[in-house]
Design an enzyme around this catalytic site. Structure first.
Site, PDB file in Angstrom:
ATOM      1  N   HIS A 142       0.834  -1.200   0.000  1.00 33.71           N
ATOM      2  CA  HIS A 142       0.000   0.000   0.000  1.00 33.71           C
ATOM      3  C   HIS A 142       0.873   1.255   0.000  1.00 33.71           C
ATOM      4  O   HIS A 142       0.638   2.192  -0.784  1.00 33.71           O
ATOM      5  CB  HIS A 142      -0.907  -0.019   1.231  1.00 33.71           C
ATOM      6  CG  HIS A 142      -1.697   1.237   1.444  1.00 33.71           C
ATOM      7  ND1 HIS A 142      -3.010   1.363   1.060  1.00 33.71           N
ATOM      8  CD2 HIS A 142      -1.355   2.424   2.010  1.00 33.71           C
ATOM      9  CE1 HIS A 142      -3.439   2.573   1.381  1.00 33.71           C
ATOM     10  NE2 HIS A 142      -2.454   3.229   1.954  1.00 33.71           N
ATOM     11  N   GLU A 143       1.886   1.292   0.867  1.00 33.93           N
ATOM     12  CA  GLU A 143       2.735   2.471   0.957  1.00 33.93           C
ATOM     13  C   GLU A 143       3.592   2.634  -0.288  1.00 33.93           C
ATOM     14  O   GLU A 143       3.800   3.754  -0.773  1.00 33.93           O
ATOM     15  CB  GLU A 143       3.609   2.393   2.216  1.00 33.93           C
ATOM     16  CG  GLU A 143       2.832   2.347   3.520  1.00 33.93           C
ATOM     17  CD  GLU A 143       1.836   3.494   3.680  1.00 33.93           C
ATOM     18  OE1 GLU A 143       2.120   4.606   3.167  1.00 33.93           O
ATOM     19  OE2 GLU A 143       0.777   3.289   4.298  1.00 33.93           O
ATOM     20  N   HIS A 146       1.620   4.294  -3.008  1.00 29.28           N
ATOM     21  CA  HIS A 146       1.571   5.758  -2.924  1.00 29.28           C
ATOM     22  C   HIS A 146       2.755   6.372  -3.683  1.00 29.28           C
ATOM     23  O   HIS A 146       2.605   7.380  -4.387  1.00 29.28           O
ATOM     24  CB  HIS A 146       1.624   6.217  -1.465  1.00 29.28           C
ATOM     25  CG  HIS A 146       0.321   6.151  -0.742  1.00 29.28           C
ATOM     26  ND1 HIS A 146      -0.844   6.729  -1.223  1.00 29.28           N
ATOM     27  CD2 HIS A 146      -0.014   5.595   0.456  1.00 29.28           C
ATOM     28  CE1 HIS A 146      -1.822   6.529  -0.365  1.00 29.28           C
ATOM     29  NE2 HIS A 146      -1.354   5.838   0.659  1.00 29.28           N
ATOM     30  N   GLU A 200      -6.096   6.799  -1.124  1.00 28.72           N
ATOM     31  CA  GLU A 200      -6.117   5.590  -0.307  1.00 28.72           C
ATOM     32  C   GLU A 200      -6.683   4.404  -1.088  1.00 28.72           C
ATOM     33  O   GLU A 200      -6.167   3.285  -1.016  1.00 28.72           O
ATOM     34  CB  GLU A 200      -6.939   5.825   0.957  1.00 28.72           C
ATOM     35  CG  GLU A 200      -6.249   6.682   1.997  1.00 28.72           C
ATOM     36  CD  GLU A 200      -4.989   6.023   2.533  1.00 28.72           C
ATOM     37  OE1 GLU A 200      -5.083   5.011   3.242  1.00 28.72           O
ATOM     38  OE2 GLU A 200      -3.889   6.527   2.228  1.00 28.72           O
TER      39      GLU A 200
END
Length: 270
Positions: A142-143, A146, A200
């Site tokens: 997820h990070e 980004h 997100e």
């Protein structure tokens, strides 16, 4: 003052024209295809991120909280070593980033990845939620997503557009420097401002796919957010939050996990 205002408006118009609409990543199996408007250059944001990251590491080292648990550091870096090669699916240039992965001892339930692959994972996230390797992979995926989607660059660009009129006006009347402090902007969007729901959601989708391609069960994403919900004792209604509600997030992650499940199964056959 009329002349100053006219000059400011002309400058703002020039900055707006200077915005580029880019597609930072390929769609992948999850199908993220949104174009993004960028005012800050990719090189500038990566340089600023590297400086901000070095400062964070320096402060953690001074406090004795940087990479204190060797076994935990080895575990996190091992998971990262499987995730990072998968980034080429979304953008080939990411394979050449100067990736760094460090663990900071802290009670915070936190992890992040700055532009250019600068990753930090906080021990509170792993210890308090008792995360499995697959759940850590989902968090890190997820990070990393980004960073792949250049969300910090997009948000810094949005901040510049918001503040540019005041900055140009201040410069025109001699009140200060009109240029943005990118290092400060990077720190602000990383540590202070919450990501938007859209960012997100995109990071959730790409992160699940990264985990699956790396051989981690993408269905772990649902369990991860169940743990997050339990730890936070529920969440505010979705319309009051910048993030998706836990229920919405789990539903979307379950859908994406099923979509990329064949990639996970294929990874185990290699």
């Amino acid at each position: 003052m009329r002349l100053v205002r006219m000059l400011a408006l002309v400058a703002v118009a020039g900055f707006t024209v200077g915005c580029q609409t880019v597609q930072t990543t390929r769609a992948g199996a999850v199908g993220v295809t949104r174009g993004q408007s960028m005012l800050v250059s990719e090189q500038d944001i990566e340089t600023a991120s590297a400086k901000a990251y070095a400062q964070v590491l320096q402060e953690a080292k001074a406090k004795g909280t940087l990479n204190r648990n060797k076994a935990q550091v080895s575990r996190v870096r091992g998971i990262a070593s499987r995730l990072i090669p998968q980034t080429g699916v979304f953008r080939k240039d990411a394979l050449a980033w100067n990736w760094e992965v460090n663990v900071i001892t802290s009670d915070q339930l936190n992890a992040w990845c700055m532009a250019g692959g600068k990753i930090a994972v906080y021990t509170g996230l792993i210890d308090k939620l008792k995360l499995s390797d697959a759940e850590i992979a989902v968090v890190m995926g997820h990070e990393i997503a980004h960073a792949l989607r250049e969300h910090s660059r997009e948000r810094a660009s949005q901040q510049m557009v918001t503040n540019i009129g005041l900055s140009v006006l201040s410069a025109a009347v001699g009140l200060g420097q009109g240029g943005a402090d990118l290092m400060g902007a990077v720190a602000k969007v990383t540590f202070e401002l919450p990501n938007s729901r859209l960012h997100e959601t995109e990071a959730d989708s790409l992160g699940v796919e990264l985990a699956a391609r790396a051989g981690y069960d993408p269905r772990a994403a649902v369990g991860l957010w169940q743990k997050m919900e339990q730890h936070s004792n529920g969440a505010p209604p979705q319309w009051l939050s910048t993030h998706p509600s836990y229920a919405t997030r789990q539903q979307d992650l379950a859908r994406d996990a099923q979509r990329v499940l064949p990639l996970y199964e294929a990874a185990h056959k290699r």
